[in-house]
Design a protein around this motif. Sequence first.
Motif, mmCIF file in Angstrom:
data_model
loop_
_atom_site.group_PDB
_atom_site.id
_atom_site.type_symbol
_atom_site.label_atom_id
_atom_site.label_comp_id
_atom_site.label_asym_id
_atom_site.label_seq_id
_atom_site.Cartn_x
_atom_site.Cartn_y
_atom_site.Cartn_z
ATOM 1 N N LYS A 141 -1.960 37.500 -14.537
ATOM 2 C CA LYS A 141 -1.489 36.363 -13.744
ATOM 3 C C LYS A 141 -0.411 36.771 -12.735
ATOM 4 N N GLY A 142 -0.533 37.992 -12.199
ATOM 5 C CA GLY A 142 0.445 38.466 -11.233
ATOM 6 C C GLY A 142 1.714 39.007 -11.836
ATOM 7 N N TYR A 143 1.781 39.126 -13.157
ATOM 8 C CA TYR A 143 2.971 39.646 -13.827
ATOM 9 C C TYR A 143 2.708 41.080 -14.265
ATOM 10 N N ALA A 144 3.784 41.842 -14.359
ATOM 11 C CA ALA A 144 3.798 43.142 -15.019
ATOM 12 C C ALA A 144 4.944 43.077 -16.018
ATOM 13 N N VAL A 145 4.594 42.941 -17.317
ATOM 14 C CA VAL A 145 5.579 42.680 -18.352
ATOM 15 C C VAL A 145 5.639 43.885 -19.277
ATOM 16 N N ALA A 146 6.825 44.450 -19.405
ATOM 17 C CA ALA A 146 7.083 45.496 -20.389
ATOM 18 C C ALA A 146 7.671 44.840 -21.624
ATOM 19 N N VAL A 147 6.992 45.032 -22.761
ATOM 20 C CA VAL A 147 7.431 44.380 -23.998
ATOM 21 C C VAL A 147 8.813 44.904 -24.354
ATOM 22 N N SER A 148 9.757 43.975 -24.536
ATOM 23 C CA SER A 148 11.137 44.374 -24.831
ATOM 24 C C SER A 148 11.234 44.900 -26.261
ATOM 25 N N GLY A 149 12.181 45.828 -26.450
ATOM 26 C CA GLY A 149 12.403 46.402 -27.774
ATOM 27 C C GLY A 149 11.590 47.645 -28.052
ATOM 28 N N VAL A 150 10.698 48.046 -27.136
ATOM 29 C CA VAL A 150 9.873 49.245 -27.331
ATOM 30 C C VAL A 150 9.933 50.080 -26.053
ATOM 31 N N ASP A 151 9.640 51.354 -26.234
ATOM 32 C CA ASP A 151 9.498 52.250 -25.088
ATOM 33 C C ASP A 151 8.024 52.345 -24.731
ATOM 34 N N VAL A 152 7.686 51.977 -23.501
ATOM 35 C CA VAL A 152 6.286 51.980 -23.079
ATOM 36 C C VAL A 152 5.757 53.417 -23.132
ATOM 37 N N ARG A 181 -7.494 41.860 -27.134
ATOM 38 C CA ARG A 181 -8.849 41.294 -27.048
ATOM 39 C C ARG A 181 -8.924 40.119 -26.071
ATOM 40 N N GLY A 182 -8.158 40.174 -25.007
ATOM 41 C CA GLY A 182 -8.203 39.115 -24.005
ATOM 42 C C GLY A 182 -7.554 37.817 -24.432
ATOM 43 N N ARG A 183 -6.859 37.823 -25.579
ATOM 44 C CA ARG A 183 -6.209 36.588 -26.035
ATOM 45 C C ARG A 183 -4.984 36.266 -25.175
ATOM 46 N N THR A 184 -4.641 34.980 -25.139
ATOM 47 C CA THR A 184 -3.501 34.539 -24.331
ATOM 48 C C THR A 184 -2.198 35.059 -24.923
ATOM 49 N N VAL A 185 -1.367 35.623 -24.075
ATOM 50 C CA VAL A 185 -0.064 36.147 -24.482
ATOM 51 C C VAL A 185 1.017 35.234 -23.922
ATOM 52 N N VAL A 186 1.988 34.899 -24.724
ATOM 53 C CA VAL A 186 3.120 34.072 -24.301
ATOM 54 C C VAL A 186 4.344 34.961 -24.206
ATOM 55 N N CYS A 187 4.919 35.053 -23.009
ATOM 56 C CA CYS A 187 6.091 35.900 -22.772
ATOM 57 C C CYS A 187 7.218 35.053 -22.176
ATOM 58 N N THR A 188 8.433 35.422 -22.465
ATOM 59 C CA THR A 188 9.603 34.706 -21.952
ATOM 60 C C THR A 188 9.911 35.196 -20.546
ATOM 61 N N VAL A 189 9.032 34.851 -19.629
ATOM 62 C CA VAL A 189 9.201 35.222 -18.221
ATOM 63 C C VAL A 189 9.284 33.942 -17.411
ATOM 64 N N PRO A 190 9.850 33.981 -16.219
ATOM 65 C CA PRO A 190 9.943 32.772 -15.385
ATOM 66 C C PRO A 190 8.564 32.276 -15.000
ATOM 67 N N PRO A 191 8.460 30.992 -14.612
ATOM 68 C CA PRO A 191 7.142 30.444 -14.270
ATOM 69 C C PRO A 191 6.459 31.164 -13.127
ATOM 70 N N GLU A 192 7.207 31.727 -12.205
ATOM 71 C CA GLU A 192 6.620 32.432 -11.072
ATOM 72 C C GLU A 192 6.800 33.935 -11.253
ATOM 73 N N GLY A 193 5.690 34.654 -11.081
ATOM 74 C CA GLY A 193 5.740 36.097 -11.232
ATOM 75 C C GLY A 193 6.246 36.783 -9.977
ATOM 76 N N GLY A 194 6.466 38.086 -10.084
ATOM 77 C CA GLY A 194 6.942 38.871 -8.957
ATOM 78 C C GLY A 194 6.345 40.261 -8.991
ATOM 79 N N ARG A 195 6.743 41.076 -8.051
ATOM 80 C CA ARG A 195 6.208 42.432 -7.966
ATOM 81 C C ARG A 195 6.878 43.374 -8.952
ATOM 82 N N ASP A 196 8.085 43.065 -9.357
ATOM 83 C CA ASP A 196 8.822 43.961 -10.241
ATOM 84 C C ASP A 196 8.358 43.774 -11.684
ATOM 85 N N THR A 197 8.506 44.847 -12.463
ATOM 86 C CA THR A 197 8.185 44.792 -13.886
ATOM 87 C C THR A 197 9.309 44.071 -14.634
ATOM 88 N N ILE A 198 8.920 43.119 -15.478
ATOM 89 C CA ILE A 198 9.885 42.302 -16.214
ATOM 90 C C ILE A 198 9.829 42.705 -17.680
#
Length: 287
Positions: A141-152, A181-198
């Motif tokens: 959905k236009g987001y690039a999310v790095a899961v917090s608490g882990v090293d990618v 498996r293509g399931r919906t992921v819920v992340c604590t990100v703002p409603p609008e995505g951006g180019r930067d990794t969050i």
Amino acid sequence: MRLPHLAVAVLAVPAMAALVAAGGRTLQGNESIVTIDRIDPAAGTIAGQGADMQPEAPATAAIPAPQPVRTPAHSRAIDPDVVAPPQLSAEELERVEPRAPLSDLALAGPLKPPKLKMPDDWNGTKLFQPVAAAAGLIEAKGYAVAVSGVDVLRQDETCGDEGKSWACGIRARTAFRAFLRGRTVVCTVPPEGGRDTISAECRVGNQDVGEWLVQNGWARAAAGGPYVEAGEKARTARKGIFGAAPDLSGVPSLPAALPPAPSAPSSILQEEDGILTPLADQPAPAQ
């Protein structure tokens, strides 16, 4: 026959006149004085009569006098002391169970007002059809999310086991894709995505994504993060990237590389002494 009757009638008239005259003289001799009674208002008696005589009631005295109309009383005075409940002691009172409801509808509680979405109740943004770009990195959905608490874990990273290296980054990404498996992921990100990794916390249903990655050894726990203890357990149990290299003996080897195909000539004609002639392996042009 008519003459005798006529004669009798003529003689009867003077006789009748004489009788009338004689009767009048008799009445004048016997007439008396008629006295009209007068009412004395002061004495309350009738003049010409005795004092004990009472005046006769008028003819209208028999009609009853009109009675006043009484308004029907709709209420009555009650003594407040009588209406008040009697004074009972606590020993005389008995508590009884309430009666059973008449139907099951009576058991339903009152309707609850709809819960309004407030800023404090915000639980994250839903990311549909997520793609695992790497173990711990989600794109959707236009987001690039790095899961917090882990090293990618980069996909080109390699791990060693007894002097052997293997592509643990590719293996970790494959395991992460199988988990999503293509399931919906819920992340604590703002409603609008951006180019930067969050960097944000993510979950799939009730499962914490970062916790799953670290517990199964497909990512390293970030220093000082909430998954340090889970990472130590995965390292001790040699899970995921901390384990042995996968056995690829049963996997067929890749086919040998084919030689490069010869390049096609830029033209089917060749020039000799200023004359264009077709190549030797090319058919002659049609005339």
